[in-house]
Design an enzyme around this catalytic site. Sequence first.
Site, PDB file in Angstrom:
ATOM      1  N   GLY A 264     -68.115 -20.355  -3.716  1.00  0.00           N
ATOM      2  CA  GLY A 264     -68.232 -18.910  -3.503  1.00  0.00           C
ATOM      3  C   GLY A 264     -69.520 -18.575  -2.772  1.00  0.00           C
ATOM      4  CB  SER A 265     -71.422 -15.404  -2.669  1.00  0.00           C
ATOM      5  OG  SER A 265     -70.262 -14.645  -2.438  1.00  0.00           O
TER       6      SER A 265
END
Length: 537
Positions: A264-265
Amino acid sequence: QQKAKTLHEREREIKAARGEIIDRNGKVLATNKAVCTISVIHSQITDPERVIQVLADELGIEKEMIRKRVEKVSSREKIKTNVEKETGDRIRAYELDGVKIDEDFKRYYPYGNLASKVLGFTGGDNQGIIGLEVKYENYLKGVNGMILTTTDARGIELADTLEDRVEPVSGDTLQVSLDYNIQEYAQQAAEKVMEEKQADAVVILILNPKTGEIYACVNAPEFDLNAPFTLPEGTDAALNDEEKQAMLNQMWRNRSINDTYEPGSIFKVFTASAALEEGVVKEEDTFYCPGYKLVEDRRIRCARTTGHGSETFVQGVQNSCNPVFIEVGMRLGTENFYKYFEKFGLMGKTGVDLPGEAATIMHKKENVGQVELATMSFGQSFQVTPMQMATTVCSLVNGGKRITPHFGIAVYDAESGEKEETISYGKRKRILSKETSEKMRKILETVVSEGGGKKAQIEGYRIGGKTATSQTLPRSANRYIGSFIGFAPADDPQVAAMAIIYNPQGIYYGGTIAAPVVRDIFDNILPYLGIEREENP
């Protein structure tokens, strides 16, 4: 002569003490407990009924089982291993002919479940099975000794002959980078958030971003190292052996190294570093986020569905804005994306000194279209291990040199205490320019001071970091992973910490649930590591 000698000699092994495992400050994390092995020699037993009765009473074993061993005509029959020393001493006091009590060692872990999936444990033969115990088996195992006795034709030891004795050699002491206090605190933090969020599991990694030394590696739920074959409470008692073994293997798995996940981020640190290094983006570049980005026939949305509007690249990082990173990924292009993926070390393994490290799961370059490039740019549609992600972020903010995460530091002689070897991990390779690394530190500091990582702020400390929220496959299951990585001090990182919460119930955003875990850890360990608060940070 040789045949006659062989007939009249009996060998008994003396077990060597396994080497201890100590933490960076010398605290003993794995040691040995003196135990006994009880055996019988058929030809030397003069009162079988008494032997059977005493051993049954003292060892809590059924008489019939002992009788079979006592009556078996063989040179030696083991009755029981890993018998408490006190019990062995009591049996010795009966002075039973034909009963042998040999000294032995059993592995003992003073802190129960502390760093269980890192330290690992040993089997009945005192051989390492998982973790550091198996990785450093050659140093830890030692050399067994021997007692050689002479017997008569019936196999009875001759009282007036000398026994030859070859003394055992203890295994070496292994010093590891773990810090008992940091590991203990991180483990408590993991258990607390796991209970609060009713999560499946929590991983916390704390390491020195400059050297790669791992201060803590938590994989909650941990298990009791002194009872590694005991399944968790509430396990179905009707499981067959195969099902039990599968559950044990699952219980022993070290998620931070053995399993992969979509980062993810947090991966946006990679995309930003590569784009800045390649010169396809500058901090002041402006972007527009309407809440989504159209890529071919896909509408890829931002976490903020109403959009961020106009924002600079730095604000895009602070807001963890997907459309900004899709645009940056497009500017970078597939060729460059893969070039940096390779250069930053994500194609290979980290080289961490634990068995079973998983490799990155990644698209083949020729199969990557615009949609794949878009999703990869913000950390989805490929998988890495938590250890790989933490290592890469550390390498990008430490001045740009790739580190090898590791536990083993040095090996000492158990008798003299002298250092025999310093464990080395090769020269650190430059993967990013100092200038880009410095820019990344500054940008990531603003993520904590002004952006999505605000819940990791601590007064008096400069902290940099990045939040992430990713969805596990299949997407329809609505299971999430919330995570945060932080480092301090932001201008010269001395320590980095990463918390990953698997399948939390309720709120699952990394900035909301994982950032406070790292903040609490930093609040406690920064003063402990001698990193002082600043007056005007």
